[in-house]
Design a protein around this motif. Structure first.
Motif: not given
Length: 381
Positions: A324-350
């Motif tokens: 839940g904490a990671v999802d809350a951050l991703a919601a504020l990250a804009g398109m970065n949160a769905i970019q394949q090579d973005d570190e936050l996006a990878r952490a969320r997927r993981d």
């Protein structure tokens, strides 16, 4: 080697991880350079007994290593956790067999706990056929282990309680065929592939059962295997969440909203503080559960059903909290949160892939709640 020194050696890998993590995810396996780095730093031998040249770390210390590895990258942390966890099996093998399998620096297990194979009893051992799923680290494993239902003349053998008898078998890589099937959104670089064996002979001495007493006497090997699965998985989750906090902080300082950095937005600051607090609380809960379980093992105390249920529920809640904490951050990250090579996006997927693991499934909460609510059995009953 001390835990602090292991952590220092792990930290040395950080530049390579940053350089190779995205490529590893695309390949669906850790790059050879990262695997070599883990071997060189002895990070797969955390729970190999000292009698085989391993570290035999305490539960709390091993969780520190798992979380630190996952803070670098989720798939790296999972690979260390699974590979190191396989070292436990040496405690159930005869000393010479354990030394043969686990005594080399490049020793590491891939395998499966699901009893989806058959082991037909024959003179001196078993003939084994089966297919197993999710063998993390399959491409760099020096040994594969897998649970099998034991049969005689094709009929399952039953144990003293009337259940099918299950034993684990140890295979050399040459006896195994890897069957690529790992195609997921997260934890891709763990190479958690299927594998098969076909009519392979396994000597009796290369089979074992965690239901039997271990040969090693250290407190680590007295802990229930479920505890040694649930808490390490939760530790990787905490590490991934730490990675997400690091990645978001870096992003927020460089990404702008209007004319100001995202990090100056009041809502971003509020949500980041909340996520950081949730991760810290989850980390503290994990440490408490590990310390209590380890102290019980050191004292020779067998964990009660209620104590084991507390660990199960705690591990599930820790993973739910950090996800839940990671999802809350991703919601504020804009398109970065769905970019394949973005570190936050990878952490969320993981962290979402980790949450699918059976050991920390919310489906286990009902049994945990029953153990906590049901009155303990009367002494002597």
């Amino acid at each position: 080697m001390t835990t602090d020194r292991l952590l220092e050696r792990l930290a040395e890998l950080a530049p390579q991880v940053r350089q190779l993590a995205a490529e590893s995810e695309r390949m669906a396996r850790l790059s050879p350079e990262l695997v070599d780095g883990l071997f060189e730093r002895d990070l797969f031998r955390l729970w190999v007994p000292r009698s085989c040249g391993g570290h035999e770390l305490s539960l709390p210390d091993a969780l520190r290593v798992h979380a630190a590895a996952a803070r670098l990258d989720g798939a790296l942390g999972w690979t260390v956790m699974i590979g190191a966890g396989g070292g436990l099996f040496a405690a159930w093998l005869e000393q010479d067999v354990a030394q043969e399998i686990f005594g080399r620096p490049e020793s590491v297990v891939a395998g499966s706990g699901a009893p989806t194979g058959r082991a037909e009893r024959v003179a001196g051992g078993y003939r084994v056929t089966g297919r197993w799923r999710y063998a993390s680290g399959a491409y760099h494993a020096s040994v594969f282990t897998a649970n099998c239902v034991v049969t005689e003349d094709g009929t399952p053998v039953h144990d003293a309680r009337g259940r099918p008898l299950v034993r684990a078998m140890a295979f050399d890589p040459a006896q195994v065929r890897i069957a690529p099937a790992w195609d997921t959104s997260g934890m891709r670089a763990t190479s958690s592939e299927d594998f098969t064996v076909e009519d392979v002979f396994v000597p009796e001495r290369r089979s074992f059962s965690l239901a039997e007493p271990p040969r090693e006497s250290g407190p680590l090997y007295r802990l229930p295997f479920e505890v040694l699965t649930e808490l390490p998985v939760a530790a990787v989750g905490v590490g991934i969440a730490r990675h997400a906090l690091d990645a978001f902080a870096s992003l927020a300082r460089g990404k702008t909203r209007g004319d100001a950095p995202l990090a100056q937005d009041p809502l971003v600051r509020e949500r980041f503080a909340g996520s950081a607090a949730h991760v810290k609380l989850a980390e503290a809960g994990l440490e408490r559960l590990a310390d209590e379980a380890w102290q019980a093992a050191c004292d020779g105390h067998t964990l009660s059903p209620g104590e084991r249920a507390t660990i199960t529920a705690g591990a599930i809640t820790i993973v739910e909290t950090v996800r839940g904490a990671v999802d809350a951050l991703a919601a504020l990250a804009g398109m970065n949160a769905i970019q394949q090579d973005d570190e936050l996006a990878r952490a969320r997927r993981d962290v979402h892939a980790l949450g699918a693991h059976a050991s920390i499934s919310p489906l286990n909460l009902a049994a945990a709640g029953a153990a906590l609510l049901d009155p303990p059995a009367a002494a002597g009953s």
